[in-house]
Write an enzyme that holds these catalytic residues in place. Structure first.
Site, short mmCIF file in Angstrom:
data_model
loop_
_atom_site.label_atom_id
_atom_site.label_comp_id
_atom_site.label_asym_id
_atom_site.label_seq_id
_atom_site.Cartn_x
_atom_site.Cartn_y
_atom_site.Cartn_z
N HIS A 44 0.82 -1.21 0.00
CA HIS A 44 0.00 0.00 0.00
C HIS A 44 0.86 1.26 0.00
O HIS A 44 1.63 1.51 0.93
CB HIS A 44 -0.91 0.01 1.24
CG HIS A 44 -2.02 1.01 1.15
ND1 HIS A 44 -3.24 0.71 0.57
CD2 HIS A 44 -2.11 2.29 1.55
CE1 HIS A 44 -4.03 1.77 0.63
NE2 HIS A 44 -3.36 2.75 1.21
N ASP A 46 0.29 5.53 -1.12
CA ASP A 46 -0.70 6.53 -1.53
C ASP A 46 -0.12 7.65 -2.37
O ASP A 46 -0.69 8.75 -2.41
CB ASP A 46 -1.37 7.12 -0.29
CG ASP A 46 -2.47 6.23 0.26
OD1 ASP A 46 -3.49 6.07 -0.44
OD2 ASP A 46 -2.33 5.69 1.37
N GLU A 147 -8.86 1.47 -2.58
CA GLU A 147 -8.97 1.53 -1.11
C GLU A 147 -10.34 2.09 -0.69
O GLU A 147 -10.51 3.28 -0.54
CB GLU A 147 -7.86 2.39 -0.51
CG GLU A 147 -7.85 2.34 1.00
CD GLU A 147 -6.77 3.19 1.64
OE1 GLU A 147 -6.45 2.95 2.81
OE2 GLU A 147 -6.26 4.10 0.96
N HIS A 174 -13.28 1.82 3.82
CA HIS A 174 -12.21 2.68 4.32
C HIS A 174 -12.60 3.09 5.73
O HIS A 174 -12.55 2.26 6.64
CB HIS A 174 -11.96 3.88 3.41
CG HIS A 174 -10.74 4.65 3.82
ND1 HIS A 174 -10.79 5.87 4.43
CD2 HIS A 174 -9.42 4.32 3.75
CE1 HIS A 174 -9.57 6.29 4.72
NE2 HIS A 174 -8.71 5.37 4.31
N HIS A 220 -9.07 -2.01 7.40
CA HIS A 220 -10.15 -1.03 7.56
C HIS A 220 -11.53 -1.64 7.83
O HIS A 220 -12.51 -0.89 7.85
CB HIS A 220 -10.26 -0.11 6.34
CG HIS A 220 -9.20 0.94 6.25
ND1 HIS A 220 -9.24 2.12 6.96
CD2 HIS A 220 -8.05 0.99 5.53
CE1 HIS A 220 -8.18 2.85 6.67
NE2 HIS A 220 -7.43 2.18 5.81
N HIS A 241 -2.34 -3.10 4.66
CA HIS A 241 -1.55 -2.19 5.50
C HIS A 241 -2.13 -2.16 6.92
O HIS A 241 -2.76 -1.20 7.33
CB HIS A 241 -1.45 -0.78 4.90
CG HIS A 241 -2.76 -0.10 4.60
ND1 HIS A 241 -3.75 -0.67 3.85
CD2 HIS A 241 -3.23 1.12 4.96
CE1 HIS A 241 -4.77 0.16 3.76
NE2 HIS A 241 -4.49 1.26 4.43
N ASP A 310 2.28 2.10 3.83
CA ASP A 310 1.33 3.21 3.87
C ASP A 310 2.00 4.56 3.64
O ASP A 310 1.52 5.60 4.09
CB ASP A 310 0.55 3.22 5.19
CG ASP A 310 -0.85 3.83 5.06
OD1 ASP A 310 -1.21 4.25 3.96
OD2 ASP A 310 -1.58 3.88 6.07
#
Length: 424
Positions: A44, A46, A147, A174, A220, A241, A310
């Site tokens: 993961h 971003d 995600e 999420h 999540h 993650h 992350d």
């Protein structure tokens, strides 16, 4: 002492200091060797979200070779020996019921653009075979994970379309409930449960993801969702993650009983580096992250562990793991803690490759199964931004309840699909 002699002494001392400082760390040497043999696969990152936030996805306005406002750029990727990356196609929960699908498609597009603009660094990948091929070419295999289930707007057709665009995992929620799944905040008590885990449509979704060959990401979600998916999925799951709850009791982390269940079902937990999930505080060190690796190995074995940093999705990172370039230091730390070469190589990438290959095998075994075209009941998604075309007894301006026969069909189809999913 004459000044020349003093200068000579200083010169000798400087040479000695440099020699000591540059002496090879045997653990780092070993770590880099292992990373040259097995791809580091991170679950993961971003960076695509940072490209939206900082440049509105205008890649012509940014150079990833010199970008210095992110945890990730091309020099850091090279230094960090990043063999494969699941880039996150993330859009906030605020987009749910609005433009989540459009925004997610734009995030998918920007990953494709990255690979096209920097072909010498990135190779777009959708399979285990692609990952190994990219690694052999000294490129970073670039996969996509969406995600948040809100990104598909409760549509199996949208899920399938995203798969065709290269998406290889979906994080079921999420930080908001969807019309078919509860998110992790329910377990904190800050939000009410809407589904006691998954709704019937949520279970349909799991079956369809197995059929497609899309990885199911349980980062999540609530513990109830974790248990339901682990019980019904024919393919192993991932936590892209998440860290260990026993080490840091944050509800985003994974409890020990779930870790053991992940081991039993052949899945993987990819450890998160966010300080709040590492130490449950605003500060952390690299050694604290290694503690999560150690704990997961002790509880469920090295065969379920991976890396899920992350980066560029969090605001606080441990000392020693400040950006993507630092990951080899963590690998060296595991070796320092007496992890074997095979255990490290499993965590680096072999575990994820095994999970992906098994998911592909499940997909291939289900190739005679038709796509699920039964939509979610309209009453479960009715809102002012959604039209009702195609649903019985509704029109675009006045949505009634779904036909009882359709409800019965939904129940029967869901039951049959669950039986298929649970069959040996």
């Amino acid at each position: 002492m004459p000044s020349k002699a003093i200068s000579a002494v200083y010169l000798v001392l400087w040479v000695i200091c440099c020699a000591v400082e540059s002496a090879e760390d045997p653990y780092m040497t070993r770590a880099l060797k292992l990373m040259s043999e097995t791809p580091l696969i991170d679950g993961h990152n971003d960076l695509p979200w940072q490209l939206r936030k900082q440049f509105n996805n205008q890649l012509n306005k940014v150079d990833l070779n010199t970008l210095n406002t992110t945890h990730t750029n091309i020099p850091k990727i090279k230094e960090g020996r990043l063999g494969a990356q699941f880039w996150s196609a993330y859009v906030p929960c605020e987009s749910q019921y609005k433009d989540a699908v459009r925004q997610t498609l734009e995030q998918i597009d920007v990953v494709h653009q990255m690979c096209q603009k920097y072909p010498e660094t990135f190779m777009f990948a959708t399979s285990s075979q692609d990952i190994t091929k990219a690694f052999s070419m000294n490129k970073t295999a670039s996969l996509i994970g969406v995600e948040g289930g809100h990104s598909i707007d409760s549509s199996l057709g949208t899920l399938r379309t995203m798969y065709q665009l290269g998406v290889r995992y979906l994080t079921l929620t999420h930080s908001c409930n969807t019309p078919w799944a509860d998110n992790w905040l329910v377990d904190t008590g800050s939000e009410p449960s809407q589904h006691n885990g998954l709704s019937l449509f949520g279970k349909q979704l799991i079956v369809e993801m197995n059929r497609l060959g899309m990885l199911i990401d349980l980062a999540h979600v609530t513990v109830a969702v974790m248990k339901q998916v682990l019980d019904m999925s024919k393919a192993p799951v991932i936590f892209s993650h998440s860290s260990a709850y026993t080490v840091c009791p944050n509800k985003r982390n994974v409890p020990d009983d779930i870790l053991r269940k992940v081991n039993e079902t052949g899945g993987i937990v990819m450890v998160n580096f966010y300080n709040d999930y590492v130490t449950c505080s605003k500060t952390a060190k690299l050694s604290d992250v290694a503690d999560h690796f150690d704990h997961i190995k002790e509880v469920a074995g090295a065969g379920i562990i991976g890396f899920g940093g992350d980066y560029d999705g969090v605001t606080r990172l441990p000392e020693g793991l400040e950006d993507v370039s630092k990951v080899p230091k963590l690998v060296a730390e595991l070796l320092r803690r007496n992890w074997t070469d095979e255990e490290v190589k499993d965590a680096l990438g072999n575990n994820l490759l095994r999970v992906l290959r098994k998911t592909e095998m499940v997909r291939d075994s289900l190739n005679g199964m038709s796509p699920d075209d039964l939509p979610i009941p309209y009453e479960e998604v009715k809102n002012s931004c959604r039209t009702s075309y195609g649903y019985p007894n509704t029109d675009d301006t006045s949505a009634g309840s779904i036909n009882p026969l359709s409800t019965l069909a939904l129940l029967l189809t869901g039951t049959l699909q669950a039986l298929v999913a649970l069959s040996p």
